[in-house]
Enzyme design. Sequence first.
Site, PDB file in Angstrom:
ATOM      1  CG  ASP A   8      -1.769   1.188   1.353  1.00 36.97           C
ATOM      2  OD1 ASP A   8      -2.421   1.545   0.360  1.00 36.97           O
ATOM      3  OD2 ASP A   8      -1.796   1.800   2.439  1.00 36.97           O
ATOM      4  CG  ASP A  10      -1.785   7.870   0.939  1.00 43.10           C
ATOM      5  OD1 ASP A  10      -1.096   8.877   1.135  1.00 43.10           O
ATOM      6  OD2 ASP A  10      -2.480   7.695  -0.076  1.00 43.10           O
TER       7      ASP A  10
END
Length: 220
Positions: A8, A10
């Site tokens: 991922d 953020d």
Amino acid sequence: MLAALLFDLDGTLTNSDTLHLVAIQQLLLEEDGRSFTEHEFEQHCAGRANAQMCMNLFPQRSITEHQAFADRKEARFRQLATQLEPIPGATRLLDYAEQHGIGMVVVTNAPRANADHMLAALGFSERLARVVVAEELPHAKPHPLPYLTGLEKLKAEAHVGIAFEDSIPGLTAAKAAGIFTVALATTQSPSALQAAGADLVIDDYNDPRLWAHIEQMHSA
């Protein structure tokens, strides 16, 4: 044999959620005089694609209005995110993957413009050239499709991969795709991540338990 690392973006490669919160707070205050708390951000925005975020924030508004707000919010975020720092140990992990021929892909609910901006700000654009943008797929996280697409890009099966997440929707997506999932406790509490099914919860990529698992998988 460890063959795939799926990241991922953020809150996972960089601690950027604070800037997303500030961007939303600024716009809501400017446009509606509305205050917005960190708790509300965690409940309604963290880890969610913009379509779901805007449905949570503005249930009475149209899809066109949702998209317009999302575009303004992401533009404000990019203005704020001129300098980003990797989570400690992230560069070490990328080095290891490159040295051992392990495929890497970013799997994010962020829009393409944000993903490109953030990877460039981190200096990771060339190292993480494969990017799956969930909003460009029929389903975003928490659906497993983004992670299944990431595995397809790497031509890898779930059992030879490790996914890295920080949010509950992202963790749910990675686990549903059948991937061993490491959760970074940057935006959620360790207990919440464990309750959501994380296989391992860490503060950063220097955690010895992570490296023990990597070595175990790589030598299998």
